[in-house]
Motif scaffolding. Structure first.
Motif, PDB file in Angstrom:
ATOM      1  N   UNK A   1     -18.938 -10.109  46.261  1.00 58.68           N
ATOM      2  CA  UNK A   1     -19.511 -10.641  47.505  1.00 58.68           C
ATOM      3  C   UNK A   1     -20.267 -11.918  47.199  1.00 58.68           C
ATOM      4  N   UNK A   2     -19.878 -12.984  47.858  1.00 59.23           N
ATOM      5  CA  UNK A   2     -20.578 -14.262  47.683  1.00 59.23           C
ATOM      6  C   UNK A   2     -21.360 -14.517  48.969  1.00 59.23           C
ATOM      7  N   UNK A   3     -22.540 -13.890  49.052  1.00 58.55           N
ATOM      8  CA  UNK A   3     -23.269 -13.917  50.326  1.00 58.55           C
ATOM      9  C   UNK A   3     -23.742 -15.304  50.718  1.00 58.55           C
ATOM     10  N   UNK A   4     -23.921 -16.195  49.750  1.00 50.42           N
ATOM     11  CA  UNK A   4     -24.318 -17.567  50.094  1.00 50.42           C
ATOM     12  C   UNK A   4     -23.297 -18.177  51.052  1.00 50.42           C
ATOM     13  N   UNK A   5     -22.028 -17.801  50.895  1.00 46.86           N
ATOM     14  CA  UNK A   5     -20.969 -18.332  51.763  1.00 46.86           C
ATOM     15  C   UNK A   5     -21.077 -17.791  53.187  1.00 46.86           C
ATOM     16  N   UNK A   6     -21.467 -16.545  53.313  1.00 45.17           N
ATOM     17  CA  UNK A   6     -21.563 -15.957  54.651  1.00 45.17           C
ATOM     18  C   UNK A   6     -22.811 -16.490  55.371  1.00 45.17           C
ATOM     19  N   UNK A   7     -23.777 -16.964  54.579  1.00 46.35           N
ATOM     20  CA  UNK A   7     -25.015 -17.497  55.158  1.00 46.35           C
ATOM     21  C   UNK A   7     -24.964 -19.016  55.308  1.00 46.35           C
ATOM     22  N   UNK A   8     -23.836 -19.613  54.914  1.00 49.24           N
ATOM     23  CA  UNK A   8     -23.698 -21.070  54.962  1.00 49.24           C
ATOM     24  C   UNK A   8     -23.780 -21.577  56.402  1.00 49.24           C
ATOM     25  N   UNK A   9     -23.221 -20.805  57.316  1.00 50.52           N
ATOM     26  CA  UNK A   9     -23.266 -21.160  58.733  1.00 50.52           C
ATOM     27  C   UNK A   9     -24.500 -20.489  59.367  1.00 50.52           C
ATOM     28  N   UNK A  10     -25.484 -21.292  59.795  1.00 51.78           N
ATOM     29  CA  UNK A  10     -26.718 -20.710  60.344  1.00 51.78           C
ATOM     30  C   UNK A  10     -26.480 -19.767  61.519  1.00 51.78           C
ATOM     31  N   UNK A  11     -25.430 -20.005  62.281  1.00 52.07           N
ATOM     32  CA  UNK A  11     -25.126 -19.120  63.423  1.00 52.07           C
ATOM     33  C   UNK A  11     -24.697 -17.733  62.926  1.00 52.07           C
TER      34      UNK A  11
END
Ligand code: ZN
Length: 202
Positions: free
Chosen positions: A30-40
């Motif tokens: 899981x690369x959570x930084x990628x899922x959090x990249x979009x603030x929405x």
């Protein structure tokens, strides 16, 4: 919410052959930084965690995250709960609260991570908060790797989980992946080389 789908859509659920920080190998990461990249997307995910916390009726004065992984999730959660956010960071390997952040005696603090695996870093941050007189009232993360018991799940905690059993742990869903000791790794057996996530541009 279909958390797996959100991770897949944001290219945050990687498949391949990964060496985890535990030393075990896994076909998923899981690369959570990628899922959090979009603030929405971050807003949507943490709204789900905030909702669980409100429904549980937990009173929180502040959110604290272990850096770097927990920063975005913790900040967004604090924003949605209407409380302040502080973080702990490693200095020469030791988790420390610095930068002028204060914890008042008896302040109720929730520890927030992006992902909880064993909860080791979360627990280290919690210990620092307690040293300053804060009271840890719970833990939160976007996702649980299935070792710890979260509020609303039937899975029991595994022995590897370091989070205290008497405090609530909130997460949207469980991500349970296969993990292998190197000796038993079928991907190694096929001759492929495990990649340490974070290196090689992951
Ligand atoms: Zn392997």
């Amino acid at each position: 919410m279909d958390l797996k789908k959100v991770y897949e859509e944001n290219e945050a659920l990687l498949t391949g052959h990964f060496k985890l920080s535990s030393g075990k190998h896994s076909p998923n990461y899981l690369q959570s930084a990628k899922v959090l990249e979009n603030p929405k997307v971050a807003e949507m995910l943490l709204a789900e965690v905030a909702k669980q916390i409100k429904e549980y009726g937990l009173k929180i004065d502040k959110v604290c995250s272990p850096a770097i992984g927990g920063l975005i999730a913790g900040y967004e959660l604090a924003r949605q709960l209407g409380v302040n956010f502080i973080f702990a960071e490693r200095v020469n390997g030791k988790m420390t609260i610095r930068r002028g952040f204060e914890v008042k005696k008896g302040e109720k603090i929730l520890i927030c991570e992006d992902i909880i695996t064993t909860g080791g870093s979360a627990l280290e941050a919690a210990a620092e908060v307690e040293k300053l007189g804060g009271e840890i009232v719970g833990f939160a993360a976007i996702a649980n790797r299935g070792l710890c018991k979260r509020v609303g799940s039937n899975f029991e905690a595994k022995s590897e989980c370091k989070l205290p059993e008497n405090l609530p742990f909130f997460a949207i869903d469980d991500f349970i992946f296969e993990t292998y000791e190197v000796e038993n790794c079928p991907m190694c057996a096929e001759g492929s080389e495990a990649i340490k996530p974070g290196s090689r541009g992951n």
